[in-house]
Design an enzyme around this catalytic site. Structure first.
Site, mmCIF file in Angstrom:
data_model
loop_
_atom_site.group_PDB
_atom_site.id
_atom_site.type_symbol
_atom_site.label_atom_id
_atom_site.label_comp_id
_atom_site.label_asym_id
_atom_site.label_seq_id
_atom_site.Cartn_x
_atom_site.Cartn_y
_atom_site.Cartn_z
ATOM 1 C CB CYS A 1 -1.315 12.336 -2.457
ATOM 2 S SG CYS A 1 0.073 11.224 -2.113
ATOM 3 C CG ASP B 1 0.003 -16.205 10.169
ATOM 4 O OD1 ASP B 1 -0.748 -16.467 11.132
ATOM 5 O OD2 ASP B 1 0.868 -15.318 10.218
ATOM 6 C CB SER B 2 -0.112 -22.194 10.182
ATOM 7 O OG SER B 2 1.296 -22.017 10.150
ATOM 8 C CG ASP C 1 1.436 -11.954 3.706
ATOM 9 O OD1 ASP C 1 1.906 -11.581 4.804
ATOM 10 O OD2 ASP C 1 1.818 -13.010 3.140
ATOM 11 C CB CYS D 1 -0.997 9.473 -5.059
ATOM 12 S SG CYS D 1 -1.737 8.402 -3.812
ATOM 13 C CG HIS E 1 1.067 7.436 0.105
ATOM 14 N ND1 HIS E 1 0.704 8.033 -1.085
ATOM 15 C CD2 HIS E 1 2.282 6.860 -0.120
ATOM 16 C CE1 HIS E 1 1.654 7.826 -1.978
ATOM 17 N NE2 HIS E 1 2.625 7.132 -1.421
ATOM 18 C CB CYS F 1 -4.017 8.185 -0.893
ATOM 19 S SG CYS F 1 -2.586 9.121 -0.300
ATOM 20 N N GLY G 1 3.137 -20.853 12.536
ATOM 21 C CA GLY G 1 4.455 -21.479 12.469
ATOM 22 C C GLY G 1 5.601 -20.490 12.374
ATOM 23 C CG PHE G 2 7.286 -16.582 9.851
ATOM 24 C CD1 PHE G 2 8.459 -16.927 9.201
ATOM 25 C CD2 PHE G 2 7.131 -15.267 10.274
ATOM 26 C CE1 PHE G 2 9.450 -15.984 8.963
ATOM 27 C CE2 PHE G 2 8.113 -14.315 10.047
ATOM 28 C CZ PHE G 2 9.279 -14.676 9.380
#
Length: 376
Positions: free
Chosen positions: A310, A93-94, A267, A305, A336, A307, A96-97
């Site tokens: 689980c 990201d830049s 994201d 699941c 998970h 993963c 800015g946020f």
């Protein structure tokens, strides 16, 4: 392996698309969810574990990395990919946020933003040119324009002023980015929840020309209904042959709704942050493993699941390590959650490819509405 950045839509279902982004560091299957590696790490995860969940691309944070350990240091050490041991694509990201939300004593001018670090109070000046330089030093594959993110709620006049400034900064970002084969620059559409401002922003970005386009300024407190209201028209204002990235989204039902409306990339810190606080995303909704109801429960978190959390551990164990503040709790629940998100993206891609998105979405909502399994 291709040496240039390009994007191909392979199937559509209504407004939804599935496709592939080709980069020199590998392919990104879309719709794509990008786990957030704020400070050159997805918290509580090894890079190879993140990849095992199905992630094709990670997000890194310009603001955090420029402050610590600094972009110049990362560059000297071989770039962000080598530094964090992730050899696949990275989007940065830049900054800015984070400047708007984290930095102290910031001062905004036409030139850029002067601010004090939230870490040590040191002074910094971030401009479109400096943001491009930092992202070049990091070596990211997808670079974001420097923009201003006004906090909502804001007046129409404030949103319009901010959007116009972001469009001028987008031009400066494009000029400073230059010609970098194999690397992509994305413009960011702003305009709050006002259709006319979104249209004006989209036209300005298209005139400049970018490798992809982000929809910014959403998921900042306006609520899902307002966000979906914008997404009903905003993706269609952007070029069909370029990726569309909705920044900072979101919860599973936000993601499904965004994909239905034509978004290709997303994201969010939610799966990793929630994992560290004991919140697990499952097919039947969110499960809070801090609750005492799990104390004697020998069953897995989600029996469908695959993963590690689980496959190998009970709800009782996850509850115990979480309440005991053991590090493995963050590791297992983050794994998970990221696995769940990537499985959701794979399901969406498959449904779009086979023209059965409506049925997939209906089943997704119906299963979540059932709520968690009955206590033992």
């Amino acid at each position: 392996m291709t040496q240039k950045f390009d994007f191909h839509v392979t199937a559509t279902d209504g407004a939804a698309r599935t496709g592939r982004i080709h980069t020199p560091r590998g392919e990104i299957r879309t719709p794509a969810f990008m786990p957030v590696g704020t400070a050159a790490t997805v918290k509580a995860m090894l890079p190879e574990s993140v990849r095992a969940t199905g992630a094709d691309i990670l997000l890194g944070n310009t603001y955090h990395l420029m402050l610590r350990p600094t972009a110049e240091r990362i560059d000297r050490l071989g770039g962000l990919h080598r530094f964090m041991n992730w050899d696949r694509p990275i989007l940065t990201d830049s900054g800015g946020f984070q400047v708007m939300s984290l930095a102290a004593l910031r001062k905004l001018t036409e030139e850029g933003v002067r601010f004090k670090s939230h870490i040590d109070g040191s002074s910094h000046f971030l401009t479109p040119e400096r943001s491009m330089e930092i992202q070049r030093l990091l070596g990211s594959d997808i670079v974001m324009c420097f923009d201003e993110c006004p906090a909502l709620p804001a007046t129409d006049a404030e949103v319009a002023r901010s959007m116009a400034l972001s469009m001028r900064w987008a031009q400066r970002s494009r000029d400073a980015f230059g010609d970098r084969p194999g690397h992509a620059l994305f413009g960011i559409m702003q305009g709050g929840v006002t259709r006319e401002l979104r249209e004006e922003s989209a036209l300005a970005l298209r005139a400049i020309g970018f490798d992809g386009y982000a929809i910014g300024g959403l998921a900042v407190g306006e609520g899902q209904e307002a966000m979906f209201g914008v997404l009903d028209y905003a993706p269609g204002m952007l070029p069909e042959d370029k990726p569309r990235y909705l920044m900072g989204v979101g919860k599973p039902d936000d993601i499904v709704g965004a994909v239905e409306r034509g978004v290709d990339m997303m994201d969010c810190v939610l799966p990793s942050r929630s994992g560290r606080t004991g919140q697990a995303f499952t097919r039947r909704g969110v499960v809070n493993l801090r609750n005492a109801r799990h104390m004697d429960d020998p069953r897995p978190l989600d029996e469908q699941c695959t993963c590690p959390a689980c496959r190998s551990y009970s709800r009782a164990y996850l509850h115990h390590v979480l309440r005991s503040q053991e590090i493995i709790a963050s590791m297992l629940l983050t794994w998970h959650n990221l696995h769940y998100y990537q499985e959701l993206m794979a399901g969406l891609r498959g449904a779009i490819s086979e023209g059965r998105l409506a049925a997939f979405v209906a089943a997704f909502h119906a299963q979540r509405a059932m709520g968690d399994i009955e206590p033992v």
